[in-house]
Design a protein around this motif. Sequence first.
Motif, short mmCIF file in Angstrom:
data_model
loop_
_atom_site.label_atom_id
_atom_site.label_comp_id
_atom_site.label_asym_id
_atom_site.label_seq_id
_atom_site.Cartn_x
_atom_site.Cartn_y
_atom_site.Cartn_z
N ILE A 8 15.02 17.87 -11.38
CA ILE A 8 14.81 16.43 -11.21
C ILE A 8 15.75 15.83 -10.17
CG2 ILE A 8 13.84 16.01 -13.50
CD1 ILE A 8 16.61 15.22 -14.48
N GLY A 9 16.61 16.64 -9.55
CA GLY A 9 17.51 16.12 -8.54
C GLY A 9 18.28 17.25 -7.88
N ARG A 10 18.90 16.93 -6.72
CA ARG A 10 19.59 17.99 -5.97
C ARG A 10 20.62 17.38 -5.02
NH1 ARG A 10 17.95 23.66 -4.13
NH2 ARG A 10 16.49 23.47 -5.86
N ILE A 11 21.72 18.12 -4.83
CA ILE A 11 22.77 17.76 -3.88
C ILE A 11 23.14 19.03 -3.13
CG2 ILE A 11 25.13 16.86 -3.63
CD1 ILE A 11 24.77 15.56 -6.42
N ASN A 12 23.19 18.98 -1.81
CA ASN A 12 23.63 20.12 -1.01
C ASN A 12 24.09 19.64 0.37
OD1 ASN A 12 21.34 19.97 0.75
ND2 ASN A 12 20.12 21.20 -0.67
N PRO A 13 24.57 20.54 1.25
CA PRO A 13 25.08 20.10 2.55
C PRO A 13 24.02 19.95 3.64
CG PRO A 13 26.05 22.22 1.86
CD PRO A 13 24.88 21.96 1.01
N PHE A 14 22.72 20.04 3.29
CA PHE A 14 21.68 20.10 4.31
C PHE A 14 20.95 18.76 4.40
CE2 PHE A 14 22.24 24.23 2.22
CZ PHE A 14 22.81 24.93 3.28
N ALA A 15 21.28 17.99 5.41
CA ALA A 15 20.76 16.63 5.54
C ALA A 15 19.24 16.60 5.67
CB ALA A 15 21.39 15.94 6.76
N ALA A 16 18.64 17.68 6.15
CA ALA A 16 17.19 17.70 6.35
C ALA A 16 16.42 18.05 5.08
CB ALA A 16 16.84 18.70 7.45
N ASP A 17 17.11 18.36 3.99
CA ASP A 17 16.44 18.73 2.74
C ASP A 17 15.95 17.45 2.05
OD1 ASP A 17 15.54 19.76 0.36
OD2 ASP A 17 17.32 20.97 -0.04
N SER A 18 14.65 17.25 2.03
CA SER A 18 14.08 16.02 1.48
C SER A 18 14.26 15.90 -0.03
CB SER A 18 12.59 15.94 1.83
OG SER A 18 11.88 17.04 1.26
N ARG A 19 14.66 16.96 -0.68
CA ARG A 19 14.85 16.92 -2.13
C ARG A 19 16.16 16.28 -2.54
NH1 ARG A 19 14.28 23.28 -3.07
NH2 ARG A 19 15.82 23.12 -1.40
N ASP A 20 17.07 16.09 -1.59
CA ASP A 20 18.44 15.68 -1.91
C ASP A 20 18.55 14.23 -2.35
OD1 ASP A 20 19.39 18.16 -1.43
OD2 ASP A 20 20.56 17.65 0.35
N ASN A 21 19.37 14.01 -3.38
CA ASN A 21 19.81 12.66 -3.73
C ASN A 21 20.97 12.24 -2.84
OD1 ASN A 21 19.07 14.24 -6.46
ND2 ASN A 21 18.36 12.13 -6.62
N PHE A 22 21.94 13.15 -2.70
CA PHE A 22 23.11 12.95 -1.85
C PHE A 22 23.38 14.25 -1.11
CE2 PHE A 22 23.96 10.57 -5.89
CZ PHE A 22 23.71 9.30 -5.39
N ALA B 146 16.88 30.45 5.95
CA ALA B 146 18.04 30.14 6.79
C ALA B 146 18.30 28.64 6.87
CB ALA B 146 17.82 30.71 8.19
N ALA B 147 17.26 27.82 6.78
CA ALA B 147 17.42 26.37 6.87
C ALA B 147 18.25 25.81 5.73
CB ALA B 147 16.06 25.69 6.91
N LEU B 148 18.31 26.55 4.62
CA LEU B 148 19.07 26.10 3.45
C LEU B 148 20.27 27.00 3.18
CD1 LEU B 148 16.15 25.09 1.08
CD2 LEU B 148 17.65 23.59 2.39
N GLY B 149 20.77 27.60 4.25
CA GLY B 149 22.01 28.37 4.14
C GLY B 149 21.83 29.84 3.92
N GLY B 150 20.58 30.34 3.91
CA GLY B 150 20.36 31.76 3.74
C GLY B 150 21.11 32.57 4.79
N THR B 151 21.69 33.70 4.37
CA THR B 151 22.51 34.52 5.26
C THR B 151 21.81 35.82 5.64
OG1 THR B 151 23.61 35.47 3.31
CG2 THR B 151 24.67 33.57 4.35
N ASN B 152 20.48 35.79 5.63
CA ASN B 152 19.68 36.97 5.97
C ASN B 152 20.01 38.15 5.06
OD1 ASN B 152 17.63 38.26 7.47
ND2 ASN B 152 19.15 39.27 8.79
N GLU B 153 20.22 37.83 3.78
CA GLU B 153 20.46 38.85 2.78
C GLU B 153 19.10 39.44 2.38
OE1 GLU B 153 23.49 38.90 -0.88
OE2 GLU B 153 21.79 37.57 -1.19
N ILE B 154 18.86 40.68 2.71
CA ILE B 154 17.55 41.29 2.53
C ILE B 154 17.34 41.68 1.06
CG2 ILE B 154 16.00 43.12 3.27
CD1 ILE B 154 16.81 41.16 5.49
#
Length: 522
Positions: free
Chosen positions: A266-280, A194-202
């Motif tokens: 080697i890099g990542r971009i998404n809308p989640f500011a708390a994701d430490s993997r993000d470049n932007f 859920a922290a990365l946008g999961g919609t509880n899709e089982i």
Amino acid sequence: MKRKLSLVALATLVALTGCNDDGDNGSNGLNSLVTQTDLATGNSQCWLGGVQIDSGVDANGNGTLEAGEIAKTSYVCNPDNFSSSGVELPYSVMRNDLPNAAIPGSTMEIRNGGYGSDIDADPSNPMRFYGLTDRGPNASYTGSLGAGKKFPTPDYTPRIGLFEIQATGSVRQVSTILLKDRDGNPISGLPNSAALGGTNEIPYDADGNPILVDPTQPYDATTNPTKTDDYGLDSEGLVAMKDGTFWVSDEYGPHMVHFDATGKEIGRINPFAADSRDNFNLPGEFAHRWANRGMEGLTVTPDQKTLVGIMQSSLDNPGKNRTDLTRIVTVNLETGAISQYLYRQEKLQNANCAIKALSATRFLVIERDGAFYNTNPNAMKRVYEIDISAATDLEKVATATNMVQDPSVGLTIDGRTLEQVVNDNLAGGDSSAGWDLLANDGIVPVTKKMVVDMVAEVGYPHDKMEGLWIINNSRIGVLNDDDFAVWSTDDGELEQKYLDDAKSRIDANTLYIVKDLDLGIE
């Protein structure tokens, strides 16, 4: 390579040149000469290769037909089915033991296959392209824990395939690249947390059992929940960079993930500011994607400096507002600078499934519905050219009395998101009133013009037209997503995916080529 005439070429030449009343010699007693030259694939006259036939009079009498002596040139090209019936890509069978609900008493094939989520040109070889799979075979299913998906091969790893067009008119798979996390471990296609946008899709297995963190123990929401994968991707958009790396966009986060040539992240971009993997970070509103309709298309500008992504459908921003408004986002890979534009679809709840750059501001975009042409003659499968140069950059709209830039939902007008403005003013299926309100506040979508209607062009039989390949200035390739040849009944039973009511034609990744275009590539 120049060589003697074959019977086919000789017959062609005779048809072209006719007979000479002077017998073996020309009117001046000079010999007529003919040469033929093999043409490789990719030739401007014969895209799949063939033979060039040159004829003329040996004016200098040296026994060689020189360039200045050529009077006529003709071509015998290798057969090309790409522009008519299309050509199927190769596939392997992952399993064939599951019951086929479409034909009771039979089993079905789950194929790999599945490379139609997107395609992109190989920058180093004009006759090769890369294809992308999504999260793997799946089908909608509601089980003991609620709505979700069946994953009949839950350990499937999303992947990139390299394909090559052959002179025979077939397609050969050259290699496969499995997508991996930053430690080099293969990722899965299972949903994100859920922290990365999961919609509880089982996630469920082929038998309808929930896929759990520990499959040996019973389900417990706290100690043994359903399995998620924060590196998992429902991959949909593909960019093959000139440096050998890849960018992939997906329908989960949405995420834009950078992979090296071996498939390692080697890099990542998404809308989640708390994701430490993000470049932007993407703007916050992109986290409100409509489930299973995330960032479907991805491209890079010709200078390789700016990624351009398009959402498949309108955002659920902040709740369900499902109209004909979709968003395009650009990300400068050097600075992280963001721009954002609106795209107006031809009808409500269509899907934008690919975007490819022609220049820094002009792009080709796939827009489609979900219909099969064999059952719906009004099925819509089109390629449009769009231009963002005169469109409003939403990121640059200044705050005003009625307009506010909200970090969570983006630009708002009188407290409503742009999706709400259009949705709240629908009149039946007509969204014009909402778009007029946006225009009154100076918000203008991208311009668009149709390049090709694939239903009119080839009677396009597939439901999901998703892959787009710019081959050259006059040719594009279009590929469908065959869903690994898997479908499901309304109650979630797995079945083979067919293209006809008689259940005689299984859907397959099929490449079509549209030619004789003038794309104005810069």
